[in-house]
Design a protein around this motif. Structure first.
Motif, mmCIF file in Angstrom:
data_model
loop_
_atom_site.group_PDB
_atom_site.id
_atom_site.type_symbol
_atom_site.label_atom_id
_atom_site.label_comp_id
_atom_site.label_asym_id
_atom_site.label_seq_id
_atom_site.Cartn_x
_atom_site.Cartn_y
_atom_site.Cartn_z
ATOM 1 N N MET A 1 0.819 -1.190 0.000
ATOM 2 C CA MET A 1 0.000 0.000 0.000
ATOM 3 C C MET A 1 0.868 1.261 0.000
ATOM 4 S SD MET A 1 -2.886 1.327 2.723
ATOM 5 C CE MET A 1 -3.668 -0.244 2.811
ATOM 6 N N THR A 2 1.919 1.280 0.789
ATOM 7 C CA THR A 2 2.771 2.462 0.875
ATOM 8 C C THR A 2 3.394 2.815 -0.466
ATOM 9 O OG1 THR A 2 3.186 2.118 3.228
ATOM 10 C CG2 THR A 2 4.782 3.460 2.038
ATOM 11 N N SER A 3 3.828 1.809 -1.226
ATOM 12 C CA SER A 3 4.474 2.110 -2.509
ATOM 13 C C SER A 3 3.472 2.716 -3.501
ATOM 14 C CB SER A 3 5.137 0.862 -3.100
ATOM 15 O OG SER A 3 4.179 -0.125 -3.387
ATOM 16 N N ARG A 4 2.235 2.245 -3.494
ATOM 17 C CA ARG A 4 1.202 2.816 -4.386
ATOM 18 C C ARG A 4 0.863 4.233 -3.941
ATOM 19 N NH1 ARG A 4 -0.713 3.809 -9.115
ATOM 20 N NH2 ARG A 4 -2.946 3.660 -9.350
ATOM 21 N N THR A 5 0.765 4.455 -2.630
ATOM 22 C CA THR A 5 0.508 5.802 -2.112
ATOM 23 C C THR A 5 1.633 6.739 -2.514
ATOM 24 O OG1 THR A 5 -0.769 4.920 -0.252
ATOM 25 C CG2 THR A 5 0.103 7.159 -0.005
ATOM 26 N N ARG A 6 2.872 6.275 -2.392
ATOM 27 C CA ARG A 6 4.027 7.099 -2.782
ATOM 28 C C ARG A 6 3.955 7.457 -4.270
ATOM 29 N NH1 ARG A 6 8.570 8.650 -0.738
ATOM 30 N NH2 ARG A 6 8.380 7.299 1.074
ATOM 31 N N GLU A 7 3.614 6.486 -5.101
ATOM 32 C CA GLU A 7 3.517 6.726 -6.542
ATOM 33 C C GLU A 7 2.468 7.807 -6.849
ATOM 34 O OE1 GLU A 7 1.705 4.270 -10.311
ATOM 35 O OE2 GLU A 7 2.753 3.119 -8.766
ATOM 36 N N ILE A 8 1.305 7.712 -6.219
ATOM 37 C CA ILE A 8 0.239 8.693 -6.432
ATOM 38 C C ILE A 8 0.673 10.058 -5.900
ATOM 39 C CG2 ILE A 8 -2.136 9.335 -5.811
ATOM 40 C CD1 ILE A 8 -1.840 6.969 -7.856
ATOM 41 N N ALA A 9 1.249 10.094 -4.707
ATOM 42 C CA ALA A 9 1.685 11.365 -4.111
ATOM 43 C C ALA A 9 2.763 12.022 -4.963
ATOM 44 C CB ALA A 9 2.183 11.136 -2.684
ATOM 45 N N GLU A 10 3.738 11.251 -5.410
ATOM 46 C CA GLU A 10 4.797 11.821 -6.245
ATOM 47 C C GLU A 10 4.220 12.378 -7.550
ATOM 48 O OE1 GLU A 10 7.621 8.605 -6.507
ATOM 49 O OE2 GLU A 10 8.673 9.267 -4.677
ATOM 50 N N GLY A 11 3.270 11.662 -8.146
ATOM 51 C CA GLY A 11 2.623 12.148 -9.363
ATOM 52 C C GLY A 11 1.844 13.429 -9.109
ATOM 53 N N TRP A 12 1.089 13.454 -8.004
ATOM 54 C CA TRP A 12 0.321 14.643 -7.628
ATOM 55 C C TRP A 12 1.242 15.851 -7.465
ATOM 56 C CZ3 TRP A 12 -3.991 17.328 -7.094
ATOM 57 C CH2 TRP A 12 -4.007 18.392 -6.191
ATOM 58 N N PHE A 13 2.302 15.693 -6.665
ATOM 59 C CA PHE A 13 3.188 16.820 -6.391
ATOM 60 C C PHE A 13 3.965 17.251 -7.644
ATOM 61 C CE2 PHE A 13 2.686 15.328 -1.927
ATOM 62 C CZ PHE A 13 2.080 16.483 -1.441
ATOM 63 N N ALA A 14 4.328 16.324 -8.493
ATOM 64 C CA ALA A 14 5.020 16.679 -9.737
ATOM 65 C C ALA A 14 4.087 17.503 -10.634
ATOM 66 C CB ALA A 14 5.497 15.427 -10.463
ATOM 67 N N ALA A 15 2.830 17.073 -10.751
ATOM 68 C CA ALA A 15 1.868 17.817 -11.567
ATOM 69 C C ALA A 15 1.603 19.190 -10.963
ATOM 70 C CB ALA A 15 0.568 17.024 -11.695
ATOM 71 N N LEU A 16 1.422 19.229 -9.658
ATOM 72 C CA LEU A 16 1.119 20.483 -8.980
ATOM 73 C C LEU A 16 2.256 21.490 -9.128
ATOM 74 C CD1 LEU A 16 -0.924 21.844 -6.934
ATOM 75 C CD2 LEU A 16 0.656 21.057 -5.174
ATOM 76 N N THR A 17 3.470 21.067 -8.846
ATOM 77 C CA THR A 17 4.599 22.006 -8.858
ATOM 78 C C THR A 17 5.018 22.411 -10.274
ATOM 79 O OG1 THR A 17 6.210 20.210 -8.646
ATOM 80 C CG2 THR A 17 5.477 21.276 -6.605
ATOM 81 N N SER A 18 4.586 21.656 -11.279
ATOM 82 C CA SER A 18 4.882 22.043 -12.664
ATOM 83 C C SER A 18 3.749 22.844 -13.287
ATOM 84 C CB SER A 18 5.166 20.797 -13.511
ATOM 85 O OG SER A 18 3.973 20.055 -13.705
#
Length: 140
Positions: A1-18
């Motif tokens: 579960m943690t690895s999937r959460t990390r993947e979603i969070a990293e995608g969210w923050f990458a989209a947001l900050t770009s």
């Protein structure tokens, strides 16, 4: 579960900050609970984008209000902590209030809850005093 959460969070923050709003909104569940501070009359209610919203369309409307008032100059994820379905990102931001020309710099926390590959709850934490100072047009 943690690895999937990390993947979603990293995608969210990458989209947001770009600045990729369409991609960022794709990470949100259809019934996402978006808690962007709690309005306090006479204090932070000069930030009309804050409050609690449900669903990506309401989130987008809130972001449009924010971006209508503020020019984001810099946004960066400086720390990410993930545990199970929870993720916490610390964001450094520098922005300018368009009406006053005043800059503000803040760090804020976004607390995410991820289920079934989507963000189901988003809550933001920060000290809004620098934002309010800039809205009022007072120099730092």
């Amino acid at each position: 579960m943690t690895s999937r959460t990390r993947e979603i969070a990293e995608g969210w923050f990458a989209a947001l900050t770009s600045g990729d709003a369409d991609r960022a909104l794709g990470y949100l569940a259809e019934d996402v609970e978006w808690v962007n501070y709690t309005p306090v009359p006479g204090y932070n209610d000069r930030m009309p984008w804050i409050g609690t919203y449900r669903g990506p369309a309401a989130v987008l409307d809130s972001l449009k209000v924010f971006l209508g008032m503020v020019d984001v100059r810099f946004e960066e994820l400086v720390q990410l902590v993930v545990d199970g379905e929870q993720a916490m990102g610390v964001i450094a931001e520098e922005s300018v209030v368009k009406e006053t020309g005043q800059t503000f710099e803040i760090e804020f926390i976004q607390w995410l809850t991820v289920r079934d590959g989507k963000i189901v709850r988003w809550k933001s934490y920060t000290d809004p005093s620098q934002i309010l100072r800039a809205i009022e047009g007072r120099a730092a």
